[in-house]
Design a protein around this motif. Structure first.
Motif, PDB file in Angstrom:
ATOM      1  N   PRO A 133       0.998  -1.196  -0.178  1.00 35.29           N
ATOM      2  CA  PRO A 133      -0.013   0.039   0.048  1.00 35.29           C
ATOM      3  C   PRO A 133       0.679   1.254   0.198  1.00 35.29           C
ATOM      4  O   PRO A 133       0.292   2.285   0.254  1.00 35.29           O
ATOM      5  CB  PRO A 133      -0.786  -0.090   1.129  1.00 35.29           C
ATOM      6  CG  PRO A 133       0.071  -0.860   2.111  1.00 35.29           C
ATOM      7  CD  PRO A 133       0.903  -1.748   1.396  1.00 35.29           C
ATOM      8  N   GLN A 134       2.042   1.147  -0.008  1.00 42.73           N
ATOM      9  CA  GLN A 134       2.991   2.344  -0.046  1.00 42.73           C
ATOM     10  C   GLN A 134       2.554   3.485  -1.087  1.00 42.73           C
ATOM     11  O   GLN A 134       2.590   4.588  -0.653  1.00 42.73           O
ATOM     12  CB  GLN A 134       4.483   1.882  -0.327  1.00 42.73           C
ATOM     13  CG  GLN A 134       5.311   3.143  -0.274  1.00 42.73           C
ATOM     14  CD  GLN A 134       5.461   3.593   1.022  1.00 42.73           C
ATOM     15  OE1 GLN A 134       5.252   2.777   2.176  1.00 42.73           O
ATOM     16  NE2 GLN A 134       5.874   4.788   1.394  1.00 42.73           N
ATOM     17  N   PRO A 135       2.240   3.103  -2.365  1.00 42.38           N
ATOM     18  CA  PRO A 135       2.104   4.157  -3.325  1.00 42.38           C
ATOM     19  C   PRO A 135       0.752   4.901  -2.696  1.00 42.38           C
ATOM     20  O   PRO A 135       0.747   6.126  -3.178  1.00 42.38           O
ATOM     21  CB  PRO A 135       1.557   3.410  -4.630  1.00 42.38           C
ATOM     22  CG  PRO A 135       2.421   1.885  -4.358  1.00 42.38           C
ATOM     23  CD  PRO A 135       2.460   1.781  -2.885  1.00 42.38           C
ATOM     24  N   ILE A 136      -0.188   4.391  -2.105  1.00 39.97           N
ATOM     25  CA  ILE A 136      -1.288   5.166  -1.689  1.00 39.97           C
ATOM     26  C   ILE A 136      -0.866   6.232  -0.676  1.00 39.97           C
ATOM     27  O   ILE A 136      -1.122   7.295  -0.537  1.00 39.97           O
ATOM     28  CB  ILE A 136      -2.408   4.171  -0.967  1.00 39.97           C
ATOM     29  CG1 ILE A 136      -2.873   3.263  -2.007  1.00 39.97           C
ATOM     30  CG2 ILE A 136      -3.484   4.964  -0.281  1.00 39.97           C
ATOM     31  CD1 ILE A 136      -3.916   2.481  -1.455  1.00 39.97           C
ATOM     32  N   HIS A 137      -0.095   5.699   0.177  1.00 36.99           N
ATOM     33  CA  HIS A 137       0.751   6.741   1.219  1.00 36.99           C
ATOM     34  C   HIS A 137       1.481   7.883   0.504  1.00 36.99           C
ATOM     35  O   HIS A 137       1.244   9.037   0.782  1.00 36.99           O
ATOM     36  CB  HIS A 137       1.549   5.804   2.067  1.00 36.99           C
ATOM     37  CG  HIS A 137       2.058   6.674   3.117  1.00 36.99           C
ATOM     38  ND1 HIS A 137       3.217   7.576   3.136  1.00 36.99           N
ATOM     39  CD2 HIS A 137       1.729   6.706   4.585  1.00 36.99           C
ATOM     40  CE1 HIS A 137       3.324   7.973   4.475  1.00 36.99           C
ATOM     41  NE2 HIS A 137       2.524   7.448   5.247  1.00 36.99           N
ATOM     42  N   ASP A 138       2.118   7.481  -0.588  1.00 34.75           N
ATOM     43  CA  ASP A 138       2.815   8.467  -1.472  1.00 34.75           C
ATOM     44  C   ASP A 138       1.851   9.484  -1.907  1.00 34.75           C
ATOM     45  O   ASP A 138       2.183  10.886  -1.582  1.00 34.75           O
ATOM     46  CB  ASP A 138       3.532   7.728  -2.657  1.00 34.75           C
ATOM     47  CG  ASP A 138       4.788   6.893  -2.149  1.00 34.75           C
ATOM     48  OD1 ASP A 138       4.797   6.773  -0.961  1.00 34.75           O
ATOM     49  OD2 ASP A 138       5.276   6.092  -2.964  1.00 34.75           O
ATOM     50  N   THR A 139       0.985   9.083  -2.590  1.00 38.65           N
ATOM     51  CA  THR A 139      -0.132  10.109  -3.072  1.00 38.65           C
ATOM     52  C   THR A 139      -0.948  10.995  -1.980  1.00 38.65           C
ATOM     53  O   THR A 139      -0.736  12.106  -2.270  1.00 38.65           O
ATOM     54  CB  THR A 139      -1.343   9.281  -3.835  1.00 38.65           C
ATOM     55  OG1 THR A 139      -0.732   8.196  -4.660  1.00 38.65           O
ATOM     56  CG2 THR A 139      -2.490  10.153  -4.354  1.00 38.65           C
ATOM     57  N   LEU A 140      -1.069  10.394  -0.887  1.00 33.99           N
ATOM     58  CA  LEU A 140      -1.865  11.029  -0.018  1.00 33.99           C
ATOM     59  C   LEU A 140      -0.816  11.959   0.675  1.00 33.99           C
ATOM     60  O   LEU A 140      -1.177  13.139   1.162  1.00 33.99           O
ATOM     61  CB  LEU A 140      -2.077  10.328   1.239  1.00 33.99           C
ATOM     62  CG  LEU A 140      -3.399   9.331   0.932  1.00 33.99           C
ATOM     63  CD1 LEU A 140      -3.856   8.443   1.924  1.00 33.99           C
ATOM     64  CD2 LEU A 140      -4.427  10.182   0.198  1.00 33.99           C
TER      65      LEU A 140
END
Lengths: 129, 129
Positions: free
Chosen positions: A10-17
């Motif tokens: 889920p890291q990319p979601i974190h990045d986006t946020l």
DNA sequence: CAGGATCCCATAAGATACTG
DNA sequence: CAGTATCTTATGGGATCCTG
């Protein structure tokens, strides 16, 4: 729809946020996406309940991240126009998804209320004020 | 893609963010969406750098909003399983959009770094660790 | 194992007033 | 008009330790 995407990490979601999280950035981008270039004051009115301080702050961050452009016009008094960049536009899918879910969610909530308290619900707030 | 959606009123975006905004909720939902039911500890490890206190807090809010379920099993010691609800699943579009944008953004950043500083960039961090 | 209790802090966000 | 300056507050988030 999900295609071959696998979101086990889920890291990319974190990045986006980290880039466009928070209370206002998505709303600002959505506004510029829909209405095109806007000046500071117009943007403030369009977004709604945001103070100049916060708006200015958010705009700076969005500009730093190449999501929006800022153009100063030497009129008097000076005017400044903000616009979404091509890169900012790549967030359209996200923004539309957030928007559509919000709309559907509102309807869901409304129907729940209508079922529980038949008299209320409708008068509480018009669907899209 | 945008269909007939008109987001001149950004309020629904605000609504969505009120429910699933913040640093963790989307990540938690994405994890449960991808991996299915998970126990507290599993969830903590899967999500990554979250403390039990915060995880517990986020889970409660998600449960209150019918996004996830919480099932207690009377084993010893007791185990608790969290799972995404049908309603939580309606956020899949949003979650996938956030995820995909994050992935693409990473690649964009990487290429920028590679162009500016040819030697670095690649070794900085592996594409998807 | 699944959290709760406690303490703590950085920062997001807002109110209000002011300026080039 | 397009912001800045100051001050204040709320709370999201975290560290650490503890317990049924």
């Amino acid at each position: 729809m999900t295609r071959n995407v696998c979101l086990r990490n889920p890291q990319p979601i974190h990045d986006t946020l980290e880039l466009v999280g928070g209370k206002w950035k998505m709303v600002i981008l959505a506004t510029l996406l829909e209405r095109g270039d806007l000046r500071f004051g117009e943007l403030q009115r369009a977004v709604g309940d945001i103070t100049p301080r916060i708006l200015s702050h958010e705009l700076k961050q969005l500009e730093e991240n190449k999501m929006i452009t800022r153009r100063v016009y030497d009129t008097s008094p000076i005017t400044v126009e903000y616009g979404i960049t091509a890169y900012g536009r790549t967030l359209e899918t996200v923004i539309v998804a957030l928007f559509e879910w919000g709309v559907t969610h509102r309807q869901t909530i409304m129907h729940e209320n209508a079922a529980e308290t038949p008299e209320a619900g409708v008068k509480a707030s018009s669907p899209f004020d």
